[in-house]
Structure formats: structure tokens, C-alpha cells
Write a protein that holds these residues in place. Structure first.
Motif, mmCIF file in Angstrom:
data_model
loop_
_atom_site.group_PDB
_atom_site.id
_atom_site.type_symbol
_atom_site.label_atom_id
_atom_site.label_comp_id
_atom_site.label_asym_id
_atom_site.label_seq_id
_atom_site.Cartn_x
_atom_site.Cartn_y
_atom_site.Cartn_z
ATOM 1 N N ASP A 134 46.636 37.483 31.655
ATOM 2 C CA ASP A 134 46.675 37.142 32.994
ATOM 3 C C ASP A 134 45.868 38.060 33.750
ATOM 4 N N VAL A 135 45.373 37.299 35.029
ATOM 5 C CA VAL A 135 44.506 37.511 36.170
ATOM 6 C C VAL A 135 45.493 38.066 37.576
ATOM 7 N N ILE A 136 44.610 38.504 38.199
ATOM 8 C CA ILE A 136 45.240 38.180 39.679
ATOM 9 C C ILE A 136 44.679 37.995 40.160
ATOM 10 N N VAL A 137 44.950 36.439 40.997
ATOM 11 C CA VAL A 137 44.158 35.683 41.855
ATOM 12 C C VAL A 137 45.522 35.633 43.890
ATOM 13 N N GLU A 138 44.641 36.320 44.696
ATOM 14 C CA GLU A 138 44.809 36.487 45.959
ATOM 15 C C GLU A 138 46.123 36.609 45.857
ATOM 16 N N GLY A 139 46.094 37.231 45.193
ATOM 17 C CA GLY A 139 48.169 38.707 44.674
ATOM 18 C C GLY A 139 49.197 37.135 43.819
ATOM 19 N N HIS A 140 48.423 37.246 43.363
ATOM 20 C CA HIS A 140 49.490 35.826 42.757
ATOM 21 C C HIS A 140 49.054 36.093 40.790
ATOM 22 N N LEU A 145 48.866 30.083 30.440
ATOM 23 C CA LEU A 145 50.036 28.883 30.464
ATOM 24 C C LEU A 145 49.579 28.493 31.757
ATOM 25 N N ALA A 146 49.460 28.934 32.979
ATOM 26 C CA ALA A 146 49.215 28.338 33.963
ATOM 27 C C ALA A 146 47.609 27.466 34.101
ATOM 28 N N LYS A 147 46.497 28.524 33.712
ATOM 29 C CA LYS A 147 44.561 27.980 33.368
ATOM 30 C C LYS A 147 45.245 26.715 32.444
ATOM 31 N N PHE A 148 46.255 26.372 31.085
ATOM 32 C CA PHE A 148 46.328 25.593 30.243
ATOM 33 C C PHE A 148 47.042 24.352 30.715
ATOM 34 N N PRO A 206 47.483 29.047 43.034
ATOM 35 C CA PRO A 206 46.215 29.080 42.646
ATOM 36 C C PRO A 206 45.732 29.724 41.215
ATOM 37 N N VAL A 207 44.788 28.998 40.761
ATOM 38 C CA VAL A 207 43.987 29.526 40.022
ATOM 39 C C VAL A 207 42.852 30.145 39.888
ATOM 40 N N SER A 208 42.418 29.707 41.296
ATOM 41 C CA SER A 208 41.222 31.209 41.595
ATOM 42 C C SER A 208 40.729 31.486 42.880
ATOM 43 N N ALA A 209 39.765 32.007 42.822
ATOM 44 C CA ALA A 209 40.201 32.595 44.795
ATOM 45 C C ALA A 209 39.430 31.905 45.542
ATOM 46 N N HIS A 269 35.350 27.391 29.168
ATOM 47 C CA HIS A 269 35.108 28.530 28.788
ATOM 48 C C HIS A 269 33.513 28.765 28.604
ATOM 49 N N LEU A 270 32.853 28.557 29.259
ATOM 50 C CA LEU A 270 31.251 28.599 28.948
ATOM 51 C C LEU A 270 30.682 28.446 30.434
ATOM 52 N N ILE A 271 31.567 29.274 31.685
ATOM 53 C CA ILE A 271 31.162 29.301 32.590
ATOM 54 C C ILE A 271 32.032 30.337 32.914
ATOM 55 N N PRO A 272 31.709 30.526 33.946
ATOM 56 C CA PRO A 272 32.515 32.618 34.758
ATOM 57 C C PRO A 272 34.506 32.151 34.892
ATOM 58 N N PHE A 273 34.570 30.761 35.259
ATOM 59 C CA PHE A 273 35.965 30.551 35.910
ATOM 60 C C PHE A 273 37.129 30.703 34.882
ATOM 61 N N PHE A 274 36.912 30.386 33.387
ATOM 62 C CA PHE A 274 37.762 30.818 32.679
ATOM 63 C C PHE A 274 37.839 32.094 31.471
#
Length: 274
Positions: A134-140, A145-148, A206-209, A269-274
Motif C-alpha cells: 500500500d502507498v498513500i496518495v494525497e491522503g488516500h 488491488l486498486a492498481k490492478f 486516485p492512484v497517483s498524485a 513496472h519499468l517506470i516509476p508509476f508502479f
């Protein structure tokens, strides 16, 4: 169309049940569909699935699918990684070309090795994404599972957009020698709808800032998803088959349904997004 819709709904619900369950249930399901996809490619090449090279390759596939090799290392008191698995596969399969007196050829060995990498790493990143921390993005809190699900809905939106825009407005063939039904207009429509759905997902959950990052990722998903579909179409064209299998009525085989995903998940997974 009716059969395609029924199969899509039933198979989609079945797939999402395992996605939501996660853990060992999802892992077992991914092992199953990856093995079926691998066997579908064996059939295209007309390599028997019970032959020694096929069995060895399936075992190597399962090794690559394991997110963690700690259990294998503990059982056999060894220290292996995925590179070791691939190297061992190369040695075994090339050795078998000699033992089989070229009834199993260098080209067959190369086909099996590329197939192991293509299917193995493609489906491995299903598991890595679903199980990501899990990561926190803008308090979320953004879960694996959400990424998938984000990736899934963008891929499905891209596929739907490409299909319906192509039917309605398609005039210019994208690559007729590989996939005669795909059009440039359909490809653009798929990209636009994929990005639109991705933006809506980002607004709701949100999945990204950064919205720009999400749009960039959606473009990657749309482009590589359609490229993955074209790659599988090229396989079928080369081996003169209509579908990779018959397990999904109206759709074909497992590879026909997951060809986009096994291209997209590793790329992300080759980029910083995930």
C-alpha cells in the motif's frame, strides 16, 4: 455477439472473484491460466505437451511465476534466482536437441524459451502488481488491488473503444497482413476511451498524485495493450490458426483474452508509476 457478451460477463466475473480474493487463491488461478496459455502456444507450434521439453518448460514457467523463490531454495538447500532458472532451461533444452537427434530442433528450443519468458514474466507481474504494498496518495491509501483494477479497466476500455470505434468509423487498416479487422480509427478510439476511463478512475479513486502521470500511463497501457494484441495476432497468422484455443466460447483461448495484459503489466513496472 450474444455469445461473446455472455462469455465476457461470466469470465469477467469469475476472473474478478479471484482478483478480489487475492493471496493464494489468486496465485493458484494465475498459475492455471498461465499454464493453459503456454499449452495453447505449444499447440500452435505443434509441440506435444507431454514431451520432455514441454514438461521441462512448464516447470521452468512455474519457477518464473513464483514471486519469491525462498521456499524452493529452502526445500532444496540452494540459492537460485530467475536468471538461474532461465540459464538452466537453456542448457536442458539445447542438450535435448542432441539427445533427440534433431527431432527436437534448435528452433523448437528457441520457441519454448521465448514462450517461457513471454508467458512467465507476463503473468508474474499480475502477481507482483496485485501483491504490491500500500502507498498513500494525497491522503488516500492505494492498494495493490486498486492498481490492478486500474490497469484492468483501462485495458478493457481500450479494447472496447478500439472495437466499437473501428466498427463505426474504421476505414484505414492498421496492419492488414497481421490483423485485417483492426483500423487506425479503432486504435485511436481505444486510446481516447482508455485515457478517459483512466482519468475518471483517478478522480474517483486516485492512484497517483499527478493527473498528467495517470494520462501518460493510460497512453502506455493503450499503446502496449494494442501492441500485445497485435503480437498474438501475428502468432496466429504465422501458425495459421484462428484462435489460440476454445476454452472461452466466442473469444477463443486464454491467450486471446490476456494478450494485452501480459504486455502491459511488465511495461508498467519499468517506470516509476508502479
Amino acid at each position: 455477439m450474444k455469445q461473446r457478451l455472455i462469455t465476457a460477463v461470466v469470465a469477467g466475473i469469475f476472473f474478478m472473484i479471484f482478483v478480489l480474493l487475492g493471496g493464494e487463491w489468486f496465485e493458484a488461478f494465475v498459475y492455471l491460466i498461465a499454464t493453459i496459455a503456454f499449452i495453447e502456444l505449444l499447440r500452435m507450434r505443434k509441440i506435444a505437451k507431454y514431451k520432455i521439453p514441454s514438461v521441462v518448460s512448464i516447470l521452468m514457467l512455474w519457477g518464473l511465476l513464483s514471486p519469491e523463490l525462498g521456499m524452493i531454495n529452502a526445500i532444496f538447500d540452494v540459492h537460485i534466482n530467475k536468471t538461474d532458472i532461465l540459464l538452466f532451461s537453456v542448457i536442458l533444452l539445447l542438450s535435448y536437441t542432441v539427445l533427440a537427434k534433431n527431432r527436437f530442433t534448435f528452433e523448437d528450443a528457441g520457441f519454448l524459451l521465448i514462450t517461457v519468458v513471454y508467458i512467465g514474466f507476463g503473468f508474474l507481474y499480475f502477481l507482483i502488481t496485485r501483491n504490491s504494498p500500500d502507498v498513500i496518495v494525497e491522503g488516500h491509501i492505494v492498494t495493490g488491488l486498486a492498481k490492478f483494477i486500474f490497469v484492468l479497466v483501462v485495458i478493457w476500455a481500450t479494447d472496447s473503444g478500439a472495437y466499437f470505434f473501428g466498427k463505426a468509423f474504421g476505414k484505414h487498416k492498421l496492419w492488414p497482413t497481421i490483423s485485417p479487422n483492426k483500423t487506425i480509427e479503432g486504435g485511436i478510439g481505444g486510446l481516447v476511451l482508455g485515457c478517459l476511463v483512466g482519468v475518471i478512475f483517478q478522480i474517483i479513486s486516485p492512484v497517483s498524485a499527478s493527473m498528467w502521470a495517470v494520462i501518460g500511463v493510460c497512453i502506455l497501457i493503450a499503446v502496449f495493450g494494442q501492441l500485445g494484441d497485435m503480437v498474438e495476432s501475428a502468432f496466429k497468422r504465422h501458425y495459421l490458426v484462428k484462435d489460440s484455443g476454445k476454452i472461452l466460447p466466442g473469444h477463443g483461448g486464454i491467450l486471446d483474452r490476456f494478450d494485452s495484459m501480459i504486455f502491459v503489466f511488465p511495461i508498467l513496472h519499468l517506470i516509476p508509476f508502479f
